[in-house]
Enzyme design. Structure first.
Site, PDB file in Angstrom:
ATOM      1  N   TYR A 162      24.816  21.861  11.841  1.00  0.00           N
ATOM      2  CA  TYR A 162      24.081  21.579  10.602  1.00  0.00           C
ATOM      3  C   TYR A 162      22.574  21.661  10.829  1.00  0.00           C
ATOM      4  O   TYR A 162      21.837  22.193   9.998  1.00  0.00           O
ATOM      5  CB  TYR A 162      24.472  20.208  10.047  1.00  0.00           C
ATOM      6  N   GLU A 190      27.879  13.999   4.998  1.00  0.00           N
ATOM      7  CA  GLU A 190      27.984  12.933   5.985  1.00  0.00           C
ATOM      8  C   GLU A 190      28.811  13.461   7.141  1.00  0.00           C
ATOM      9  O   GLU A 190      29.742  14.235   6.931  1.00  0.00           O
ATOM     10  CB  GLU A 190      28.697  11.693   5.419  1.00  0.00           C
TER      11      GLU A 190
END
Length: 152
Positions: free
Chosen positions: A117, A105
């Site tokens: 990411y 998260e």
């Protein structure tokens, strides 16, 4: 001159350095208690360049899933590719331990982490409403997942 990047397991005597870096890097850094617990429950890694602490990360494992719980690079070292190297190390460790996916998260506002990411291969799969504390309230978390590939 080449810089020597090394990884090693975090120890309790690293926590002062880890907490100092967290205070600079995050609006809501992890506490010493969280790190004390993490050291006994998860894999916690230190990243050094020429023996200087520049980053750290924490991963957990549940069956064949890895969960990236925390990753931090010193503010003055950001933008040099160190975050990607640390992420690659953590994902390699997860793969070696039999994980086939990694979840994480991140704050919706953290666009530099999102790009990191995404570049690594994570895809956004959901949202947790009001997940993170934020000035004046809460902020959504974006949930991302990446398939890990075992070394052939």
């Amino acid at each position: 001159m080449s810089n020597t990047v090394e990884f090693r397991r975090m120890q309790a005597d690293d926590l002062d350095r880890v907490l100092a870096l967290e205070q600079q890097a995050f609006s809501h850094p992890w506490t010493r208690k969280l790190y004390d617990d993490a050291l006994t429950s998860y894999e916690c890694w230190m990243m050094t360049v020429d023996n200087q602490h520049v980053g750290h990360g924490v991963i957990s494992q549940v069956l064949d899933e890895a969960h990236l719980l925390n990753i931090a690079i010193a503010v003055e070292q950001q933008g040099q590719g160190l975050g990607l190297q640390l992420l690659e190390h953590l994902m390699q460790r997860s793969s070696e331990r039999g994980c086939v996916e990694c979840f994480l998260e991140l704050r919706e506002s953290n666009q530099s982490a999102y790009r990191l990411y995404e570049r690594f291969g994570f895809n956004e799969i959901g949202r947790r409403r009001d997940y993170y504390p934020a000035p004046g309230g809460h902020e959504d978390a974006l949930v991302m997942v990446c398939t890990l590939f075992a070394d052939e």
